[in-house]
Design a protein around this motif. Structure first.
Motif, PDB file in Angstrom:
ATOM      1  N   ALA A  22       0.836  -1.209   0.000  1.00 64.81           N
ATOM      2  CA  ALA A  22       0.000   0.000   0.000  1.00 64.81           C
ATOM      3  C   ALA A  22       0.868   1.255   0.000  1.00 64.81           C
ATOM      4  O   ALA A  22       0.574   2.236  -0.694  1.00 64.81           O
ATOM      5  CB  ALA A  22      -0.930  -0.008   1.210  1.00 64.81           C
ATOM      6  N   GLU A  23       1.950   1.237   0.780  1.00 65.20           N
ATOM      7  CA  GLU A  23       2.857   2.390   0.811  1.00 65.20           C
ATOM      8  C   GLU A  23       3.531   2.587  -0.542  1.00 65.20           C
ATOM      9  O   GLU A  23       3.695   3.724  -1.007  1.00 65.20           O
ATOM     10  CB  GLU A  23       3.912   2.179   1.900  1.00 65.20           C
ATOM     11  N   GLU A  24       3.956   1.484  -1.191  1.00 64.10           N
ATOM     12  CA  GLU A  24       4.583   1.584  -2.511  1.00 64.10           C
ATOM     13  C   GLU A  24       3.631   2.240  -3.510  1.00 64.10           C
ATOM     14  O   GLU A  24       4.018   3.130  -4.273  1.00 64.10           O
ATOM     15  CB  GLU A  24       4.970   0.188  -3.004  1.00 64.10           C
ATOM     16  N   ALA A  25       2.371   1.784  -3.508  1.00 68.33           N
ATOM     17  CA  ALA A  25       1.391   2.336  -4.453  1.00 68.33           C
ATOM     18  C   ALA A  25       1.153   3.822  -4.175  1.00 68.33           C
ATOM     19  O   ALA A  25       1.130   4.654  -5.098  1.00 68.33           O
ATOM     20  CB  ALA A  25       0.088   1.558  -4.354  1.00 68.33           C
ATOM     21  N   ALA A  26       0.985   4.175  -2.901  1.00 66.29           N
ATOM     22  CA  ALA A  26       0.746   5.580  -2.565  1.00 66.29           C
ATOM     23  C   ALA A  26       1.930   6.453  -2.957  1.00 66.29           C
ATOM     24  O   ALA A  26       1.765   7.548  -3.520  1.00 66.29           O
ATOM     25  CB  ALA A  26       0.466   5.710  -1.069  1.00 66.29           C
ATOM     26  N   ASN A  27       3.153   5.974  -2.677  1.00 68.76           N
ATOM     27  CA  ASN A  27       4.350   6.751  -3.024  1.00 68.76           C
ATOM     28  C   ASN A  27       4.441   6.977  -4.528  1.00 68.76           C
ATOM     29  O   ASN A  27       4.807   8.066  -4.991  1.00 68.76           O
ATOM     30  CB  ASN A  27       5.609   6.029  -2.542  1.00 68.76           C
ATOM     31  N   ALA A  28       4.149   5.926  -5.315  1.00 69.76           N
ATOM     32  CA  ALA A  28       4.225   6.055  -6.771  1.00 69.76           C
ATOM     33  C   ALA A  28       3.248   7.111  -7.276  1.00 69.76           C
ATOM     34  O   ALA A  28       3.592   7.941  -8.128  1.00 69.76           O
ATOM     35  CB  ALA A  28       3.943   4.707  -7.430  1.00 69.76           C
TER      36      ALA A  28
END
Length: 706
Positions: free
Chosen positions: A240-246
């Motif tokens: 979830a953090e990876e997706a939000a950061n992207a």
């Protein structure tokens, strides 16, 4: 006495002769079996060794893997390479594992091109066996990461797509694949697609990452309870953090919000079963606070954003350089100037070597500090920082250009390699004659010598294959030294290509765009192979360094000639060189030709012809020469085509050359719409003329249209 002699004969026959004959018979039989069905013989010997010692193939694999992992953890990267090379052909570890350890070590040594090569070799060696699947997933992941770091998202997708397909086809039949393997690849696919602006496809892959983890975890532990599984919570939170950061990086705030909600929903579940004071758990808290601050700042809720930002400050660790870009971007966007300065200055003092600053270091460390000083209104500090950047940018750019050449020069000692091959071949010849002589005299010793001889041939072939492999790597490094991306500017159409005749060549081309001025050059070094490539790297470096100083083409040729000729040029190498400087607004061209083929100017309706000019002497022959420069008022509407003699002197199987007339005829009878079309058309024409014959020289072409 007769009885005594008879007993002595029996003792000699049965006590000595018969055992020797039996041993020879068994040896010859084993050699015949080994030659006919070597894999069966290997299996028999391995089973015998396991039965006698109690050590299985799995035990030997684990020992070899443990040895390599230990050396990797100790940062003994040279030892990793030596051990991998020594294990080739005599370990039960699959080849993909050895390529994986090679590649990881090269990454740590900051040799990304060699690491890419090793991971590609590892992927190519994958046989589909279950025990190789995890190493395969890591090779795919790390290769894609290297490509993403270069912003080559399409290249990364070409690696990830077949990798994911392979894993999905096999994941149902094995529990040897780590549950997070497929999840990680889906996340990387999503990051690539989002970076390319394909947001819907990226969203689908982020969701598939979580489902992939569930599928693999279920197979890994059949009775796994996802309601209490901390590894699942940790992975889901990280995804979830990876997706939000992207999405935040692309300023897609609405798309980032649902993933922030997922993270906030999962975090309490993870906190219920885990100690959140560990480094990895602190990162979760940091990213959740950072993304919350980003979102609130976007909505204009500065007070709430600052409150979330305080949590970021508390949880941030200076050793987390991988979060630097995301965190620094927010600090500058949120006008947290002092906090940004404190963070970058701390990182600058602890992790950056001022003597070896790279372009990436300047971009990530120094430029943000300049922006922060500007944001604080401190013009004096901002000016001082800009002076610091100006003082190191030139050396960083030169270091960037020369890094590949330096790596090539370090790895390859040409004379030493050629001498090594010659010595090995001479040793093989001597051993062959010795073996033949012994075979004629002594049958028993002949088998022993033959076996030694055969095994030495195998080792020498391995050495030769490694040298050829290194030369292929050298070709990749050399090709990366010439531009593959050309300026996109209205009114300018520039394209070039280089095709070496051997693994590495001596042709070169380059350009430098300074405002409305475009420097461009193309050259041909005498000779071929690695020596010519090293001379080519030196000439390219000199051209770019002198062009940055704004010199005229003739003066640049003077300086290059003085640097490349004289006592230092013991091999007597030289380079023919065409160098031009064009004003993109007026089309005015200043040029200097140093013994190179005359370019073709014009084409189609403008009737292409060779450019008449002063030839001058090639660069590197005699020091102290003064080169004559010339000029053309304007070349607008008149394409300029520069090439090496690998074009007009290309030969077919009958040794007939391509020729100047054929070249001019193509330009006069063909209408070209772009510079690239010119290059592609001539490549096809030369290939057709060769008609299967090997290229006799390097082929390099450049076309400029205003």
């Amino acid at each position: 006495m007769k009885r005594l002699k008879k007993w002595i004969k029996r003792v000699l026959l049965w006590g000595i002769g018969f055992p020797i004959a039996l041993i020879l018979g068994l040896y010859i039989t084993s050699e015949i079996v080994y030659l006919i069905i070597p894999e069966k013989m290997d299996t028999i010997l391995d089973r015998a060794f396991t039965y006698i010692t109690g050590i299985s193939d799995l035990d030997k694999m684990n020992e070899d893997s443990k040895l390599l992992t230990t050396q990797l953890d100790r940062k003994n990267y040279d030892s990793v390479h030596v051990i991998c090379d020594s294990l080739e052909g005599r370990t039960k570890l699959p080849p993909i594992d050895l390529h994986f350890y090679h590649g990881v070590s090269y990454i740590q040594e900051r040799k990304p091109k060699v690491a890419e090569y090793q991971f590609k070799k590892g992927i190519a060696s994958f046989t589909g066996n279950a025990e190789e699947l995890t190493a395969y997933a890591y090779c795919v992941r790390l290769l894609a990461k290297l490509l993403i770091d270069k912003h080559d998202y399409e290249g990364a997708l070409k690696v990830l797509m077949p990798g994911l397909k392979t894993i999905k086809e096999r994941e149902a039949n094995t529990i040897m694949l780590l549950p997070s393997a497929g999840s990680n690849l889906y996340i990387m696919m999503g990051n690539c697609l989002v970076a390319m602006g394909r947001y819907d496809e990226g969203e689908r892959h982020y969701k598939e990452a979580i489902e992939s983890f569930k599928r693999n975890q279920s197979r890994y532990m059949i009775s796994w309870d996802f309601d209490t599984d901390t590894t699942f919570f940790d992975t889901q939170l990280g995804d979830a953090e990876e997706a939000a950061n992207a999405y935040f990086s692309q300023r897609q705030y609405d798309r980032a919000e649902p993933w922030m909600a997922v993270a906030q929903d999962v975090y309490p579940k993870l906190e219920k079963y885990c100690d959140m004071n560990g480094p990895s758990k602190r990162r979760h808290i940091f990213y959740m606070a950072l993304n919350q601050a980003r979102w609130l700042h976007h909505q204009g809720k500065e007070a709430e954003a600052n409150k979330a930002f305080q949590t970021c400050l508390e949880k941030f660790n200076a050793s987390w350089t991988d979060v630097l870009r995301d965190y620094g971007q927010y600090l500058l966007e949120g006008h947290h100037w002092q906090e940004a300065l404190d963070m970058y200055q701390k990182l600058d003092s602890t992790q950056i070597d001022p003597a070896n600053l790279t372009v990436e270091d300047i971009s990530m460390m120094l430029v943000p500090q300049y922006k922060a000083w500007r944001g604080m209104g401190n013009s004096q500090k901002a000016l001082a920082m800009s002076d610091s950047i100006a003082g190191v940018i030139d050396s960083a750019l030169v270091r960037l250009r020369n890094s590949d050449a330096m790596e090539l020069a370090t790895i390859y000692d040409t004379q030493g390699k050629e001498a090594q091959i010659a010595q090995k071949q001479a040793a093989l010849t001597r051993l062959w004659w010795i073996g033949t002589s012994i075979v004629l005299g002594l049958i028993i010793l002949s088998f022993v010598i033959y076996t030694i001889y055969r095994r030495r041939i195998t080792r020498m072939q391995a050495v030769q294959e490694r040298i050829e492999s290194e030369l292929r790597i050298a070709r990749d490094i050399q090709m990366s030294m010439v531009p593959s991306v050309f300026p996109e500017r209205e009114g300018l159409d520039l394209y070039a290509s280089m095709t070496p005749a051997k693994e590495v060549g001596g042709d070169l081309y380059g350009y430098l765009l300074l405002g409305d001025k475009l420097y461009f050059a193309l050259g041909d070094v005498s000779g071929k192979g690695v020596p010519a490539s090293l001379f080519m790297a030196q000439a390219t470096r000199l051209f770019l360094t002198l062009a940055k100083q704004g010199m005229m083409p003739a003066e640049i040729c003077d300086r290059m000639n003085d640097a490349l000729s004289g006592d230092d040029n013991e091999s007597g190498m030289f380079v023919t060189f065409f160098l031009g400087l064009v004003d993109l607004t007026t089309g005015h061209l200043d040029f200097c030709n140093a013994g190179h083929n005359p370019p073709v100017i014009g084409g189609g309706e403008s009737h292409g012809d060779f450019l008449e000019m002063i030839p001058n002497a090639p660069i590197g022959l005699w020091p102290g020469l003064e080169y004559k420069g010339e000029s053309i008022d304007t070349i607008k509407g008149r394409p300029l085509f520069i090439y090496t003699d690998g074009l007009n002197e290309a030969e077919n199987p009958q040794q007939q050359q391509f020729g100047d007339e054929r070249l001019l005829n193509i330009f006069r009878t063909t209408r070209f719409d772009s510079a690239r079309q010119v290059i592609d058309t001539l490549k096809v024409e030369v290939e057709a003329h060769r008609n299967g014959a090997d290229p006799n020289d390097d082929l390099t072409m450049m076309c400029l249209r205003l």
